[in-house]
Structures are given as C-alpha cells and as structure tokens.
Design a protein around this motif. Structure first.
Motif, short mmCIF file in Angstrom:
data_model
loop_
_atom_site.label_atom_id
_atom_site.label_comp_id
_atom_site.label_asym_id
_atom_site.label_seq_id
_atom_site.Cartn_x
_atom_site.Cartn_y
_atom_site.Cartn_z
N LEU A 155 0.83 -1.21 0.00
CA LEU A 155 0.00 0.00 0.00
C LEU A 155 0.86 1.26 0.00
N PHE A 156 2.04 1.17 0.62
CA PHE A 156 2.95 2.32 0.61
C PHE A 156 3.48 2.57 -0.80
N GLN A 157 3.81 1.49 -1.52
CA GLN A 157 4.30 1.65 -2.89
C GLN A 157 3.26 2.28 -3.81
N ARG A 158 2.01 2.14 -3.48
CA ARG A 158 0.95 2.68 -4.34
C ARG A 158 0.43 4.05 -3.91
N PHE A 159 0.33 4.28 -2.58
CA PHE A 159 -0.40 5.45 -2.14
C PHE A 159 0.41 6.47 -1.35
N SER A 160 1.70 6.23 -1.12
CA SER A 160 2.51 7.23 -0.45
C SER A 160 2.89 8.34 -1.43
N GLN A 161 3.62 9.34 -0.94
CA GLN A 161 4.06 10.42 -1.81
C GLN A 161 5.07 9.93 -2.84
N TYR A 162 5.66 8.75 -2.59
CA TYR A 162 6.59 8.17 -3.56
C TYR A 162 5.91 7.09 -4.40
N GLY A 163 4.62 6.90 -4.18
CA GLY A 163 3.90 5.80 -4.80
C GLY A 163 3.30 6.12 -6.15
N VAL A 164 2.92 5.04 -6.82
CA VAL A 164 2.25 5.12 -8.11
C VAL A 164 1.05 4.18 -8.05
#
Length: 608
Positions: free
Chosen positions: A405-414
């Motif tokens: 979920l971090f890879q998708r929805f963080s400020q660094y995510g896509v």
C-alpha cells in the motif's frame, strides 16, 4: 576478502555438503511438516525443498537472533544495518525479502510499508520450531510467496508441568532472561513464555556517530488449547515483542531510536468429522508497528486473515479445499499521511498422492483482489523413488506479490503499479540411507514487473511535488542456481554443510542484484567429548554489490563459529558460543559495521 579458495575447497567436500544441521539426520522419529501444503505430512513425503529446525537445534545453536539462525540454513542470506536490533533483510534463493511469506502459528505477518516481515522484531526465545519451504507457494498461500515460506511456531504445552528459566550474558553488554511455563491434562494444555534481552551494542556507523547502538527487547508468547472431545479442539495463540533499537541517523549528535512492535494473535478450531474428513477454521491478525525518534516517522500495518481449511483422505489420496480472506490495512504518517486498505478473497484446491514409488502434489488458487481483480496461480510437484535410498523430484509453479500500500499510495507511490509475477522451475535428487543424506536442487525463478525505486528527480503520480524518485514496475529479475546439501556421521563426529551457487540478477541489464552473493557455503562438525557437546561451523559468503549498478563492491568473508553445551545435572544445563572466532572484518551493507568476535554463555534450569 573474496570467497576464499580454502572455503571453496571445504565446501566441495562431499561429506560437508549438508542439510543445515546434523541433528536432523539423527532424529529417531520422522518429523511432520505442515507448511509445505497446509496438510500435515511426514517430511520424507514432502516434494518441496524444505528444512525443519526444532527446539533442540535452536537451543544448541546459541544464536543471538532469528535471522542469525536462519542464515545458517541452505539458500538463505542476510543483510543487516548494524547489530541484532537493526533493520534486517532475508533473501531466500536470492529473492527479495518481501518475496517470502511469513507466518507465526499460522498467522501471517507483513509490513505494507517496507514489504516483508520485520525479522529484527522476531524474538528467538519464544520460538519452538521453524519450517522453511524454498520455492514459490502462492498456489497455497496467495500473495507474497514468490521465493518461499517461513513459518514460526511458539511452544505448545504437554502433559504435566514444566517450568524453565534461561539466563545468559555475552559481548557488547548483552544480557538475556527468559521464563517459561507449560503443562497440560487430557483436556487442557497451556504454554507461557516471557523474555527480556538488553545490549549496549557497538557503533554501527563509525563515520556518522560515535555512540553505541544497543537495543532492548521484551517479548511474551502464549498458547492455550482445549480438547472438547476426541474430534474437536480449540486453540488460541499469542506472540508479542517490543523492540527499542538505537541507530545512527543522518544528523550527527542525535541519539536515534527505532521502536518496533510485532504481534500475532490467532484462534483455531480443528474438527475431525470422520476418519476421512477434517476441517480447520482459523482467524488471525498480525500487527507491525514501526516508529522513529527523535525524527518523527510512524507506520502501522495490520493483516487480518480468515481461513476455512477442508481436508479429505481416501487411501493414498489427499484432497484439500481452502476458502480464505485477507485484509491489509496501512496507516503511515510521513511527509504526506497515508491511510489505505485492501482485501483478497481466495479459493485454493489441492491434491496429494503417495503411492508406491510415486508422490504427486497439485495445487491451484484463485485470488480476487479488491484493487487488481483476479489472479490465478498453480503448482505441480512430482517425486519418484528410484530406489529405497534415491529419489528424484521435479516441480513448477507460478506466484505473485501485490504492491504494498505504501508503494501505491505514499508520496513516492504510483497507484497504477501492477503485481509482481513469477514462474519457477526446479529439479532435484535426494539420497538418504543409514543416517547419511545428500540433496541437489537446480532452480530458475523468473519475476516479471519487479517493483524498484526509480531515482529522480521526478513527480510521482500521487505526489504534490518533486521527489528524489518513485516506485515503478521496471525490472525483470531472474533467480537461478543450485543448492547442494549433505550430512554424514563418521566415527563420533557428525559432518554437515551446504553449498549454494546462485545467480540472482536483473535479466534486462545482466547486473547482479544488490547485496546478494553468488556463492554461499556452510560447513559444520559436531561431536561429543565426555559430557560435552562440541561443535564448529564455517560460514562463507562470496562478494556482493551494495547497489543495483554494481559499482559499490562488498568483499566476501568467512566466519568461524564454535559452540559447546553440557548437562550439569538433571535440572541444569550450560551453553557457550563464540561467533566470528577470527574476528573477521566484513559488511553486509556498505557503511554499517558488524559485531566482530563475540561470545555468549547461557545457563538453563528445567526440572525433569
């Protein structure tokens, strides 16, 4: 120092190619494995590449942490940013740490921030048994099981009453105290464990700060079982560990701390409805909390699982059907707060056959992800007993890992990231006779759409500004190699060891994957002298690169470890261990020091 020629010669000795620990070959009863297929089966019937570590082996090892123990088994490597309390990654057959599905008493634990289990927060003192399955198992367990599965079991009570006290001290101001209590009757069994461990540590980054980086760990585990009648049993399990570890941040003069809390709670009902049909209903929740101070960063992952396992046996045939639901939740407070969740619903089917010289295992699973839709995986494994001693095996399977979920929805995510998918092929041969063992497994596991952190500058799809980089499905990885294992007893000495020749690489660029060696070897010898158990082991790791570009080289190294143990009387036993006897200087991650030569002495009271 490169992977030395002397180590290579030792690793090539037929008597020293081993199955992790010599005690396995000496076992009087055939151990039972449940992780390989979720169906209990003798380890001799398992087609998959597996290792079982029992409590006696754990105690005899004197290992400082779970990762230190696992790295002595075939096909597993470790990197750590400092001492035992620091961030730790494990690579099974060279695969990313997040590609190993991890369970505690059947409860899945994972981080939807970093991806993968928090190995530094796993308390070894609470562990009774470990089962390791190498190779994809997504057709059984769903997302994450691309490189393998590791399941950890806490202690279970048995008839009677068994208290225990363990205490010890070692290098770097390390002190341990563990209390255990277990017992049971015909209808009730229980086990309770408490442990505390502290260490002043050593300076893990001398160029950053001059302070010592120690840790404090407090853990508790519990298991309570009720046998309602001959066919029904209810069991509750619990494991919790709080870890406060010091580390060196980016600012000199700061006393940085990372606070980790790992919890796994499970409730199980097993029922045998007839001689042929049985079921197991399980509910579990794994929680992973990570926080840093004085710099503020907090992330919490919760993984809740529901399982209805059905098992039907008819002669040589075993059929299984699982209905499973997994719910992931992430609460992440960083530059831009992230709160997100997702779920996966699955149907998994399995078939096993053990008849004469033939063993067959087929599995298929269909996952419905709330974000990505349907994902179907499958596996097939076959073994043929050429003789009573020799058996050949072949297996193939597919697997996937959904983006965190971090890879998708963080400020660094896509948000448009897609799952990483894998396809594995392997063949093997096994020999076992008169206590001697030998095994060879050749494998190739190809992972498509590998998620990597792409350096910027650039603007991520979810970001409101420009960052140093973003996540992306950018790579094609290949994990291939051969694992050789063997053990043999000669006279009064048990020899064992393993040799891994692997090539974990980016299939597009041809570069070696970061922090993974092409050669791993372990050689061990154990014997008994008078009333003492005495052992030595040599661990060797080839050179690696600290970065994907292969421009920062990490030298290979060899570690010589010694251990002794004895029973002082019927109630007291003594353990001693020296790790890295020759005080080898090495790094598993560039810029992070390792502990050098260390010793540990432990005393245990356990009345019979």
């Amino acid at each position: 120092m490169k992977f030395t020629s002397s180590c290579a010669r030792l690793a090539a000795l037929p008597l020293a190619l081993a199955a992790a620990f010599p005690s396995f070959a000496q076992a009087q009863l055939t151990p039972v494995i449940v992780t390989a297929t979720r169906v209990a089966q003798p380890i001799t019937d398992v087609v998959a590449d597996v290792t079982l570590i029992d409590r006696a082996t754990i105690e005899r090892s004197g290992a400082g942490g779970l990762a230190d123990l696992l790295v002595r088994t075939p096909g597993i490597a470790m990197t750590r940013n400092g001492g035992p309390g620091a961030t730790t990654s494990l690579y099974v057959r060279g695969a990313e740490s997040r590609f190993t599905a991890v369970f505690v008493d059947g409860v899945r634990v994972d981080s939807q921030s970093t991806g993968g289990a928090s190995w530094n927060a796993m308390p070894l003192s609470q562990i009774d048994r470990i089962e390791i399955v190498r190779g994809p198992a997504a057709a059984i367990y769903g997302s994450d099981a691309i490189g393998g599965v590791i399941q950890i079991f806490t202690r279970k009570g048995e008839a009677g009453f068994s208290p225990s006290i363990e205490m010890g001290a070692g290098s770097h101001g390390t002190y341990k105290l563990a209390l255990g209590l277990s017992g049971g009757t015909d209808s009730v069994d229980y086990a309770l464990g408490l442990a505390r461990e502290i260490s002043t540590g050593f300076n893990s980054q001398p160029t950053v700060n001059s302070d010592l980086d120690g840790y404090q760990s407090n853990s508790v585990s519990g298991r309570l079982g009720f046998k309602l009648n001959a066919a029904h049993r209810i069991e509750a399990t619990f494991l919790s560990n709080d870890l406060d570890a010091q580390y060196d941040g980016f600012t000199k003069g700061f006393d940085d701390h990372s606070l980790s809390r790992l919890q796994a709670v499970g409730l199980n009902w097993t029922a045998r409805w007839s001689e042929a049909y049985s079921t197991r209903v399980s509910i579990g929740q794994g929680d992973d909390h990570y926080e840093t101070k004085p710099s503020v960063y907090v992330t919490d992952t919760s993984v809740t699982s529901y399982l209805w396992h059905n098992e039907y046996r008819s002669g040589a045939h075993v059929f299984s059907a699982d209905l499973e639901r997994r719910e992931d939740k992430l609460k992440n407070a960083s530059t831009t707060p992230v709160v997100s969740n997702r779920s996966q619903d699955a149907l998994a089917l399995g078939y096993g056959l053990r008849q004469g010289a033939h063993t067959l295992q087929l599995n298929a699973r269909h996952d419905q992800d709330s974000e990505f839709g349907a994902v179907t995986t499958g596996s097939a494994a076959y073994a043929y007993a050429v003789t009573q001693a020799w058996r050949v095996t072949a297996a193939m399977g597919t697997a996937f890992r959904a983006p965190t979920l971090f890879q998708r929805f963080s400020q660094y995510g896509v948000a448009t990231l897609t799952p990483e998918t894998a396809r594995n092929r392997e063949v093997g041969v096994k020999y076992e006779a008169h206590g001697d063992k030998f095994g060879a497994v050749v494998y190739r596991n190809t992972v498509s759409d590998l998620i990597t952190y792409v350096a910027g500058p650039g603007t991520c799809a979810n970001g409101s500004g420009t960052y140093a980089g973003c996540y992306g499905n950018t790579a094609l990885a290949q994990y291939e190699g051969i694992t050789l294992t063997a053990s043999k007893r000669m006279g009064g000495v048990s020899f064992s060891g393993s040799l891994d020749l692997q090539n974990p690489h980016d299939a597009t660029t041809g570069k070696q994957l970061a922090r993974r060696a092409k050669q791993l070897a372990t050689i061990a010898a154990d014997t008994r002298i008078s009333n003492w158990n005495v052992g030595a082991e040599l661990q060797a790791t080839g050179e690696r690169f600290d970065n994907a570009a292969n421009t920062k080289r990490l030298a290979g190294y060899s570690l010589l470890n010694l251990h002794v143990s004895t029973s002082l009387n019927r109630e007291w036993s003594l353990l001693g261990r020296v790790d890295n006897l020759l005080d080898q200087k090495y790094e598993t991650a560039q810029g992070y020091a390792t502990s050098g030569q260390t010793f540990y002495v432990g005393l245990k009271w356990s009345p019979v």
